[in-house]
Write a protein that holds these residues in place. Sequence first.
Motif, PDB file in Angstrom:
ATOM      1  N   UNK A   1       0.843  -1.188   0.000  1.00 39.18           N
ATOM      2  CA  UNK A   1       0.000   0.000   0.000  1.00 39.18           C
ATOM      3  C   UNK A   1       0.883   1.244   0.000  1.00 39.18           C
ATOM      4  N   UNK A   2       0.510   2.203  -0.811  1.00 35.23           N
ATOM      5  CA  UNK A   2       1.288   3.437  -0.944  1.00 35.23           C
ATOM      6  C   UNK A   2       0.515   4.583  -0.315  1.00 35.23           C
ATOM      7  N   UNK A   3       1.198   5.353   0.496  1.00 35.10           N
ATOM      8  CA  UNK A   3       0.577   6.480   1.169  1.00 35.10           C
ATOM      9  C   UNK A   3       1.083   7.796   0.573  1.00 35.10           C
TER      10      UNK A   3
ATOM     11  N   UNK B   1      -0.861   9.110  -9.765  1.00 34.75           N
ATOM     12  CA  UNK B   1      -0.676   7.704 -10.140  1.00 34.75           C
ATOM     13  C   UNK B   1      -1.160   7.543 -11.561  1.00 34.75           C
ATOM     14  N   UNK B   2      -0.312   6.927 -12.384  1.00 34.46           N
ATOM     15  CA  UNK B   2      -0.771   6.778 -13.757  1.00 34.46           C
ATOM     16  C   UNK B   2       0.226   6.115 -14.668  1.00 34.46           C
ATOM     17  N   UNK B   3       0.078   6.399 -15.948  1.00 36.52           N
ATOM     18  CA  UNK B   3       0.853   5.757 -16.993  1.00 36.52           C
ATOM     19  C   UNK B   3       1.528   6.803 -17.886  1.00 36.52           C
ATOM     20  N   UNK B   4       2.762   6.479 -18.254  1.00 38.51           N
ATOM     21  CA  UNK B   4       3.530   7.240 -19.224  1.00 38.51           C
ATOM     22  C   UNK B   4       3.964   6.274 -20.321  1.00 38.51           C
TER      23      UNK B   4
ATOM     24  N   UNK C   1      -3.641  -0.109  -4.991  1.00 42.21           N
ATOM     25  CA  UNK C   1      -2.419  -0.883  -5.158  1.00 42.21           C
ATOM     26  C   UNK C   1      -2.273  -1.387  -6.585  1.00 42.21           C
ATOM     27  N   UNK C   2      -3.332  -1.288  -7.379  1.00 42.43           N
ATOM     28  CA  UNK C   2      -3.278  -1.677  -8.782  1.00 42.43           C
ATOM     29  C   UNK C   2      -3.926  -0.586  -9.632  1.00 42.43           C
ATOM     30  N   UNK C   3      -3.242  -0.207 -10.682  1.00 43.91           N
ATOM     31  CA  UNK C   3      -3.783   0.769 -11.621  1.00 43.91           C
ATOM     32  C   UNK C   3      -3.817   0.123 -13.002  1.00 43.91           C
TER      33      UNK C   3
END
Length: 115
Positions: A27-29, A34-37, A76-78
């Motif tokens: 888990x990220x705090x 958060x995304x895609x490049x 936790x998943x994108x």
Amino acid sequence: QVQLVESGGGLVQPGGSLTLSCTASRTIFSINAMGWYRQAPGKQRELVARFTSGGNTDYADSVKGRFTISTDNAKTTVYLQMNSLKPEDTAVYYCNVMTSLRNNWGQGTQVTVSS
């Protein structure tokens, strides 16, 4: 340090679809974005789609209406659902999670759109 692992890339014909996934090792705090490049050969890495902490969802103009970013409730998943793929979408796609402390990148997954 969080690890980001992408999957779902591959070879697809023009007009086809792919779904990319990026799973974090924990888990990220304090997530700022958060995304895609993506990075095509000979080009700079560019934003494809991202969520921001301000509640915005940003898409590159070139993918609007074709790509959709989503995440699970735990963040936790994108995912990146890519439809109507074009040859110019060919690139290495990278997952990114930016926190207040660190800018985290996955190792990248290749997407090739070709007949």
